[in-house]
Design a protein around this motif. Sequence first.
Motif, PDB file in Angstrom:
ATOM      1  N   LEU A 223       5.992   7.711  -8.660  1.00 54.57           N
ATOM      2  CA  LEU A 223       6.854   6.594  -9.054  1.00 54.57           C
ATOM      3  C   LEU A 223       7.586   6.252  -7.634  1.00 54.57           C
ATOM      4  CD1 LEU A 223       9.379   7.254 -12.176  1.00 54.57           C
ATOM      5  CD2 LEU A 223       7.298   5.419 -12.197  1.00 54.57           C
ATOM      6  N   VAL A 224       8.018   6.993  -7.197  1.00 57.77           N
ATOM      7  CA  VAL A 224       8.794   6.345  -5.792  1.00 57.77           C
ATOM      8  C   VAL A 224       7.449   6.331  -4.623  1.00 57.77           C
ATOM      9  CG1 VAL A 224       9.818   7.312  -3.214  1.00 57.77           C
ATOM     10  CG2 VAL A 224      10.239   7.895  -5.777  1.00 57.77           C
ATOM     11  N   GLN A 225       6.178   7.046  -5.221  1.00 61.30           N
ATOM     12  CA  GLN A 225       5.092   6.896  -3.772  1.00 61.30           C
ATOM     13  C   GLN A 225       4.299   4.697  -4.987  1.00 61.30           C
ATOM     14  OE1 GLN A 225       3.519   8.539  -2.154  1.00 61.30           O
ATOM     15  NE2 GLN A 225       1.296   7.778  -2.016  1.00 61.30           N
ATOM     16  N   GLN A 226       4.327   4.786  -5.845  1.00 59.78           N
ATOM     17  CA  GLN A 226       3.755   3.976  -6.559  1.00 59.78           C
ATOM     18  C   GLN A 226       4.450   2.052  -5.942  1.00 59.78           C
ATOM     19  OE1 GLN A 226       3.778   3.792 -10.396  1.00 59.78           O
ATOM     20  NE2 GLN A 226       1.950   5.454 -10.729  1.00 59.78           N
ATOM     21  N   ALA A 227       6.152   2.685  -5.591  1.00 57.65           N
ATOM     22  CA  ALA A 227       7.274   1.714  -5.344  1.00 57.65           C
ATOM     23  C   ALA A 227       6.758   1.159  -4.062  1.00 57.65           C
ATOM     24  CB  ALA A 227       8.555   2.360  -5.358  1.00 57.65           C
ATOM     25  N   HIS A 228       6.859   2.283  -3.054  1.00 60.07           N
ATOM     26  CA  HIS A 228       6.614   1.699  -1.608  1.00 60.07           C
ATOM     27  C   HIS A 228       5.372   2.088  -0.939  1.00 60.07           C
ATOM     28  CE1 HIS A 228      11.517   2.077  -1.744  1.00 60.07           C
ATOM     29  NE2 HIS A 228      10.914   3.721  -2.651  1.00 60.07           N
ATOM     30  N   TYR A 229       3.703   2.614  -1.481  1.00 59.18           N
ATOM     31  CA  TYR A 229       2.977   2.608  -1.181  1.00 59.18           C
ATOM     32  C   TYR A 229       1.612   1.771  -1.116  1.00 59.18           C
ATOM     33  CZ  TYR A 229       4.768   6.878   1.365  1.00 59.18           C
ATOM     34  OH  TYR A 229       5.643   7.571   2.479  1.00 59.18           O
ATOM     35  N   ASP A 230       1.164   1.151  -1.433  1.00 64.96           N
ATOM     36  CA  ASP A 230      -0.107   1.010  -1.587  1.00 64.96           C
ATOM     37  C   ASP A 230      -0.736   1.653  -1.885  1.00 64.96           C
ATOM     38  OD1 ASP A 230      -2.333  -1.577  -1.753  1.00 64.96           O
ATOM     39  OD2 ASP A 230      -3.198  -0.471  -0.368  1.00 64.96           O
TER      40      ASP A 230
ATOM     41  N   PHE B 132       2.199   1.575   3.490  1.00 61.04           N
ATOM     42  CA  PHE B 132       2.877   1.006   2.940  1.00 61.04           C
ATOM     43  C   PHE B 132       3.379   0.009   2.712  1.00 61.04           C
ATOM     44  CE2 PHE B 132       6.104   3.993   5.934  1.00 61.04           C
ATOM     45  CZ  PHE B 132       6.588   4.835   4.753  1.00 61.04           C
ATOM     46  N   ASN B 133       3.758  -1.028   1.328  1.00 58.52           N
ATOM     47  CA  ASN B 133       3.544  -1.778   0.782  1.00 58.52           C
ATOM     48  C   ASN B 133       4.514  -2.615   1.311  1.00 58.52           C
ATOM     49  OD1 ASN B 133       5.821  -1.577  -1.327  1.00 58.52           O
ATOM     50  ND2 ASN B 133       4.808  -0.391  -2.772  1.00 58.52           N
ATOM     51  N   ARG B 134       4.609  -4.185   0.903  1.00 60.67           N
ATOM     52  CA  ARG B 134       4.955  -5.734   1.222  1.00 60.67           C
ATOM     53  C   ARG B 134       6.544  -5.694   0.462  1.00 60.67           C
ATOM     54  NH1 ARG B 134       3.079 -11.656   0.538  1.00 60.67           N
ATOM     55  NH2 ARG B 134       4.896 -12.602   1.490  1.00 60.67           N
ATOM     56  N   LEU B 135       6.543  -4.521  -0.574  1.00 56.77           N
ATOM     57  CA  LEU B 135       8.345  -3.947  -0.661  1.00 56.77           C
ATOM     58  C   LEU B 135       9.074  -3.589  -0.323  1.00 56.77           C
ATOM     59  CD1 LEU B 135       7.681  -4.075  -4.528  1.00 56.77           C
ATOM     60  CD2 LEU B 135       8.275  -5.528  -3.560  1.00 56.77           C
ATOM     61  N   SER B 136       8.615  -1.990   1.297  1.00 58.92           N
ATOM     62  CA  SER B 136       8.674  -1.641   2.266  1.00 58.92           C
ATOM     63  C   SER B 136       9.292  -1.864   2.916  1.00 58.92           C
ATOM     64  CB  SER B 136       8.182  -0.203   2.477  1.00 58.92           C
ATOM     65  OG  SER B 136       7.614   0.239   0.973  1.00 58.92           O
TER      66      SER B 136
ATOM     67  N   PHE C  23       1.946  -1.690   7.411  1.00 61.97           N
ATOM     68  CA  PHE C  23       2.113  -2.211   5.858  1.00 61.97           C
ATOM     69  C   PHE C  23       0.828  -2.028   5.111  1.00 61.97           C
ATOM     70  CE2 PHE C  23       5.926  -1.948   8.525  1.00 61.97           C
ATOM     71  CZ  PHE C  23       6.899  -1.471   7.319  1.00 61.97           C
ATOM     72  N   ARG C  24       0.596  -2.592   4.296  1.00 61.43           N
ATOM     73  CA  ARG C  24      -0.738  -3.146   3.297  1.00 61.43           C
ATOM     74  C   ARG C  24       0.348  -4.353   3.162  1.00 61.43           C
ATOM     75  NH1 ARG C  24      -5.287  -3.234  -1.418  1.00 61.43           N
ATOM     76  NH2 ARG C  24      -6.091  -5.120   0.067  1.00 61.43           N
ATOM     77  N   PHE C  25      -0.055  -6.150   3.839  1.00 58.70           N
ATOM     78  CA  PHE C  25       1.216  -6.952   3.241  1.00 58.70           C
ATOM     79  C   PHE C  25       0.133  -7.598   2.091  1.00 58.70           C
ATOM     80  CE2 PHE C  25       3.071 -11.187   4.377  1.00 58.70           C
ATOM     81  CZ  PHE C  25       4.293 -10.428   4.491  1.00 58.70           C
ATOM     82  N   GLY C  26      -1.044  -7.434   1.909  1.00 58.88           N
ATOM     83  CA  GLY C  26      -1.883  -8.324   0.986  1.00 58.88           C
ATOM     84  C   GLY C  26      -3.007  -8.567   1.766  1.00 58.88           C
TER      85      GLY C  26
END
Length: 364
Positions: free
Chosen positions: A198-205, A211-215, A279-282
Amino acid sequence: MDINHSTGENVITSTKGYMWFLSLNIIFCAWLFLRDTHHNGLESLPLVLQILCGCIMSLSLINLIVTVNIKKNINEGFYHKILPAIVLVLGLLWAVLFFNFTLYYQSPLITLMMTIMVLLPATITFFISGRLLFLFSTPLVLSLLYVEIFLKHNFSLPQFIGAIIMLLVIYSARYILLEWYQRVQRSEYEKNILIKKLVQQAHYDALTGLFNRLSLTRFFEECVSSLSGNKKKLFMIVMDIDFFKQYNDVYGHVAGDKCLIKVSQCIEKSLRKESDSAFRFGGEEFVVLTVCDDISQVKAISHRIQQNIAHAHILHKGSDVSSVLTISQGIAQWQEGMALEALVEQADQQLYKAKKNGRNRVCF
């Protein structure tokens, strides 16, 4: 089904159950003193029973103090090595105590009941380590059998069978408790794995592993806080793969995903681990936050990214600027009081300028 000896014994000494067991040893011996004092007067209590009770109480108290200190992170390695010997000595002391108790009171049934009272908390405490339970319980059971077989004038088969049944109950209870413990451990392990996912999904692309945009917000706030009191500066690099839509049109979306993964690997390879985050911004857009001394260090990072992508030699027939994949970058510097949105907007403006001026370049 057994747990590794050292692991199980480490677990035992770090739990409240072991301290509870030691406390019960002290309480039970104190009760024996009080019982005989109340009925017969202390002077009538045989000296050997007084000595044995005193030894058990002293040994248990010393170990209780040591265990409390272990829980306070005092070096515990040596204690774990001698723990089997300590448990065996306690078992032998209890066995000798009950043996003499039987000789003194001539009541094997009372001794059997008291033995059960001692073995029950021992089973609960030592179920993780079969070795410790065996070391503690065997002297007690052998003592009962010796009294039953060799010292009684009339051998009682039911009494003998009762002792054997007691031993079987102890070890069957141990395996039931161990199975329960292992189920709890498995459940805890599975829960931790789920939390990590869940942490992986929440913070990583999910695709690139960046890291994803939310991070980005959390990292931005951490970077701003780290700047307090030092002369370093925070920069943002926003980058975009040139003509990525055309790449997907030519090679397909599966190849496009593989391309994004390769680009993210090139970006990560170009960063400094201690001060840079990617980060992957999108879509095909990536962001790097970096804390540097000056703009020259930021440009060096951007240059490494361009070089690593060029060395990856990802063919791009749909590009108007190169036969291989290229990337455009825009750099912005954070100023005191600037919000994340404002910093992203400034970097985006520089990225737009890089694209307008021919792509495959860096603008600041």
